[in-house]
Motif scaffolding. Structure first.
Motif, short mmCIF file in Angstrom:
data_model
loop_
_atom_site.label_atom_id
_atom_site.label_comp_id
_atom_site.label_asym_id
_atom_site.label_seq_id
_atom_site.Cartn_x
_atom_site.Cartn_y
_atom_site.Cartn_z
N SER A 131 -26.69 -35.83 -51.11
CA SER A 131 -27.82 -36.96 -50.48
C SER A 131 -28.54 -37.23 -51.68
O SER A 131 -28.83 -36.78 -52.88
CB SER A 131 -28.70 -36.24 -49.41
N THR A 132 -29.74 -38.53 -51.44
CA THR A 132 -30.54 -38.71 -52.53
C THR A 132 -31.25 -37.79 -53.21
O THR A 132 -31.70 -37.44 -54.08
CB THR A 132 -31.31 -40.21 -51.95
N GLU A 133 -31.83 -36.99 -51.82
CA GLU A 133 -32.67 -35.93 -52.12
C GLU A 133 -31.97 -34.85 -53.22
O GLU A 133 -32.54 -34.29 -53.95
CB GLU A 133 -33.25 -34.94 -51.02
N ASP A 134 -30.55 -34.59 -52.71
CA ASP A 134 -29.97 -33.64 -53.58
C ASP A 134 -30.04 -34.10 -55.01
O ASP A 134 -30.13 -33.29 -56.07
CB ASP A 134 -28.39 -33.63 -53.19
N ILE A 135 -29.65 -35.36 -55.37
CA ILE A 135 -29.95 -35.93 -56.69
C ILE A 135 -31.00 -35.65 -57.39
O ILE A 135 -30.90 -35.39 -58.73
CB ILE A 135 -29.32 -37.62 -56.58
N VAL A 136 -32.03 -35.94 -56.97
CA VAL A 136 -33.42 -35.84 -57.35
C VAL A 136 -33.69 -34.07 -57.77
O VAL A 136 -33.69 -33.91 -59.02
CB VAL A 136 -34.38 -36.12 -56.35
N ARG A 137 -33.11 -33.27 -56.60
CA ARG A 137 -33.24 -32.06 -56.78
C ARG A 137 -32.37 -31.51 -58.05
O ARG A 137 -32.69 -30.75 -59.16
CB ARG A 137 -32.87 -31.36 -55.55
N ILE A 138 -31.14 -31.76 -58.08
CA ILE A 138 -30.06 -31.22 -59.17
C ILE A 138 -30.42 -31.84 -60.42
O ILE A 138 -30.26 -31.21 -61.45
CB ILE A 138 -28.52 -31.44 -58.72
N LEU A 190 -36.09 -42.40 -55.67
CA LEU A 190 -35.81 -41.77 -56.71
C LEU A 190 -37.19 -41.41 -57.53
O LEU A 190 -37.07 -41.14 -58.74
CB LEU A 190 -34.92 -42.36 -57.69
N THR A 191 -38.10 -41.91 -57.00
CA THR A 191 -39.62 -41.67 -57.95
C THR A 191 -39.62 -40.37 -58.30
O THR A 191 -40.34 -40.10 -59.26
CB THR A 191 -40.68 -42.39 -57.16
N GLY A 192 -39.44 -39.38 -57.51
CA GLY A 192 -39.49 -37.96 -57.96
C GLY A 192 -38.87 -37.61 -59.13
O GLY A 192 -39.44 -36.64 -59.87
N LEU A 193 -38.12 -38.34 -59.65
CA LEU A 193 -37.35 -38.22 -60.97
C LEU A 193 -38.20 -38.35 -62.31
O LEU A 193 -37.89 -37.94 -63.16
CB LEU A 193 -35.95 -39.24 -61.18
N ASP A 194 -39.16 -39.17 -61.91
CA ASP A 194 -40.23 -39.43 -63.02
C ASP A 194 -39.66 -39.73 -64.61
O ASP A 194 -38.84 -40.65 -64.40
CB ASP A 194 -41.26 -38.32 -63.20
N ALA A 195 -39.69 -39.05 -65.42
CA ALA A 195 -39.60 -39.45 -66.70
C ALA A 195 -37.90 -39.52 -66.83
O ALA A 195 -37.26 -40.36 -67.63
CB ALA A 195 -40.00 -38.64 -67.79
N ARG A 254 -26.43 -37.57 -66.30
CA ARG A 254 -25.72 -38.74 -66.86
C ARG A 254 -25.70 -40.00 -66.17
O ARG A 254 -25.86 -41.06 -66.43
CB ARG A 254 -24.26 -38.49 -67.31
N VAL A 255 -25.59 -39.75 -64.83
CA VAL A 255 -25.25 -40.77 -63.69
C VAL A 255 -26.68 -41.33 -64.01
O VAL A 255 -26.85 -42.69 -63.86
CB VAL A 255 -25.04 -40.09 -62.52
N ILE A 256 -27.81 -40.80 -63.86
CA ILE A 256 -29.16 -41.44 -63.87
C ILE A 256 -29.38 -42.23 -64.98
O ILE A 256 -29.82 -43.19 -65.10
CB ILE A 256 -30.08 -40.47 -63.60
N ASP A 257 -28.85 -41.70 -66.10
CA ASP A 257 -29.30 -42.18 -67.60
C ASP A 257 -28.54 -43.79 -67.38
O ASP A 257 -29.06 -44.65 -67.77
CB ASP A 257 -28.59 -41.28 -68.82
N ASP A 258 -27.04 -43.39 -66.89
CA ASP A 258 -26.60 -45.00 -67.02
C ASP A 258 -27.30 -45.94 -66.31
O ASP A 258 -27.08 -47.01 -66.47
CB ASP A 258 -24.92 -44.71 -66.72
N ALA A 259 -27.65 -45.41 -64.82
CA ALA A 259 -28.25 -46.53 -63.87
C ALA A 259 -29.42 -46.97 -64.55
O ALA A 259 -29.78 -48.18 -64.52
CB ALA A 259 -28.19 -45.63 -62.72
#
Lengths: 397, 397
Positions: free
Chosen positions: A293-300, A341-346, A310-315
């Motif tokens: 889930s989107t929440e999983d993405i932020v967590r992992i 995805l704001t929880g990802l911050d930096a 890597r996926v977040i960096d490319d996006a």
């Protein structure tokens, strides 16, 4: 900052006349108080551009009319008069309709959040279900706050799709395909029986930044909503910008991959096909028994998962590159990133900034502030409430 | 449509006061007449949003003051009063500084082109040479028209490079590198001794379309200048749009080729590196004893030269694709193509339209009008003159 109400009727209200002048000055003061909450008379003069004498006269008349309240205060060590609207219980409703949720806020005339709540909805739900869920939430929140249904000024609603201002309908390509082409304004009017104002959710996210967020003095701001769709809301010269037919900020549909995937808009290789949360979910769910889930993405990602990073960096790089084109074109002072995805911050901000600086005209890239939204998932509903504060018929003018 | 002059000083001119109201209404009427030439009182009321009674009162006072002239006319078969400014010989100067030319127009307060001319300049000329050439042209045109140097309201100048509003200087990456960083405003003031207004040439091309071209009622317009540089000017909500630091419309620096050529802006693979006339000249000059000129490109393309047609088609597609991003973001009503290739007409328009429709959100692409500028190489100078009409101190107010 707020747009003036669209209609001014009657000869005595022509923009050049005396009564129109007084009416406009009063409205400026009320709109400023609605937008900012409590202000001193000096601040009111600054915000409205009116002379302190004019402000003082109008404030006096409004106190006599019971429309506003004043109290003594100090400003920079000097005695001052603090002014606030007499809310008289009037309430504006903001609703954020999402692909899988509906969020509601109730705000008062004096710019306070009275109550807020949200519910999850099934993917692919019909507009009727979303509207009914919102109506239930509003009823419950009214009871919770002890407000009266008769006190509702109006309801603002954010829709996750572009709205064609020629027809008032959500256009093809919206993130909620079930909502395309329906007469949303009519349905909402029927369900609530109060004045209704609708707008695209990214536009409302932008409006929230300059009315509830830390950017009240910023005149050119871009709000980028990154979720299962990608869209931007524009504040240009201090007001939401709608262009010719009302469809602006559609940067999710910039072509970034010539032979990429087919996009829901009908084109190919759009930014959304490489940088939306749906794409991230697709990429990261391969080889797993359950989709993430989107929440999983932020967590992992926060845990350091290399694939997620890597996926977040490319996006982020792709989003930054698209934002560089936005900056080169409209040169905003601030870009605010919002969405799920704001929880990802930096972790997200950094590649976006890298993409932005790499592709923007240097003087523009370097002078643009990039920040994560501090309003989390309330931005769109708060912006929807601002629509009401800015556009609803003013009480007893 | 015109922006209000920036400074309003003195307590009695605060926006809310009576005298400020009358002053603003008078200015609205004068600006409307400057922009549109001759108008009936009814048209003036429509254009300014003032009541017919207010217009009639102000017109009467201005006739008494000798500022405007009226004459009887008919409108829709009814008797009406036609109003025009008493030019009193006042003249606004528009100058278009280019990479290899300077063009000058003189226009009157009542919106007529009194005289125009231009000269060629060597590639790589210094700012001083351009300014001196402009000064000579202005002196000669003043003599030709019998106007008096004392009648000059001001001079507007278009610069082929972005101007940083924080410093008033042309920024790095301009098409005239010799002009970067100099205090142009100061130099022009010194050379001419009259009020000076400067802007980027593409912005002025856009302004010309809505003040001298056929788009006087269009509120959202993009002017794309395609030449040795590629830049856009934006008219948003009826006025030129400048963003945060004044650098807008820089679509020539959208990255279109990841490993493309290095661009003068410092980035790589910008639109300009694949679609500017300089690139076309490079491509088409290979294997020839003499390099082709921009005029040659237009000529051989109209004769059907396959290489020229292919180069133009590729450039047009790339420009159309970049314009699709512009449309998706700010959703203009009209896009006007200007620059040195307008003589190509459909040969250039067709691939631009194809690129635009292929890459824009369908509802946006289909509702955007795309046209070639009808002002040919006068657009920028005319826009520069409009700057003066909109911003110069108004005569005897």
């Amino acid at each position: 900052m707020p747009a003036e109400p669209a209609t001014v009727t009657g000869t005595d209200q022509r923009p050049g006349s005396q009564s129109a002048l007084r009416r406009r000055n009063s409205q400026r003061i009320i709109r400023a108080l609605m937008t900012s909450g409590r202000l001193t008379q000096a601040e009111l003069a600054r915000q409205t551009g009116l002379s302190t004498a004019t402000v003082s006269n109008i404030v006096k008349a409004m106190v006599d009319g019971g429309l506003i309240l004043t109290s003594p205060t100090t400003s920079s060590g000097r005695r001052a008069l603090s002014v606030t609207l007499n809310g008289r219980g009037a309430v504006a409703v903001g609703v954020d309709f999402g692909r899988r949720h509906v969020n509601v806020v109730l705000v008062s005339l004096d710019h306070r959040v009275l109550a807020e709540d949200g519910v999850e909805l099934p993917l692919g739900h019909q507009a009727e279900e979303g509207i009914e869920a919102a109506a239930q939430l509003v009823r419950r929140l009214l009871v919770d706050t002890g407000a009266d249904a008769g006190s509702l000024l109006g309801l603002g609603a954010g829709i996750p799709g572009p709205i064609d201002h020629r027809t008032g309908k959500v256009i093809h390509g919206a993130i909620l395909p079930e909502w395309v082409g329906i007469d949303l304004l009519g349905r909402l009017r029927e369900a609530f029986g109060i004045p209704i104002f609708i707008d695209n959710d990214a536009n409302l996210g932008a409006l929230a930044q300059v009315s509830w967020g830390p950017y009240q003095n910023v005149r050119n701001l871009v709000f980028l909503k990154l979720g299962s769709g990608i869209g931007a809301g524009l504040i240009l010269n201090g007001a939401p910008f709608y262009g010719n037919i009302g469809v602006t900020g559609e940067i999710g549909h910039a072509t970034v991959a010539d032979h990429g995937l087919i996009c829901r808009c009908g084109n190919r290789g759009c930014l959304e096909t490489v940088a939306s949360t749906s794409t991230m979910i697709d990429l990261l769910s391969r080889g797993r028994s359950e989709p993430v889930s989107t929440e999983d993405i932020v967590r992992i990602a926060l845990e350091g998962d290399p694939a997620a990073l890597r996926v977040i960096d490319d996006a982020g790089l792709a989003v930054g590159r698209a934002l560089a084109n936005v900056c080169n074109l409209v040169n905003p002072e601030v870009i605010v990133l919002g969405g799920s995805l704001t929880g990802l911050d930096a972790i997200l901000l950094e590649p976006v900034r890298r993409g932005l600086l790499r592709h923007a005209v240097p003087a523009v890239g370097e002078s643009t502030e990039l920040a994560m939204s501090g309003l989390s998932n309330r931005a769109e509903a708060l912006g929807a409430a601002t629509l009401v504060l800015q556009q609803a018929e003013l009480p007893s003018l």
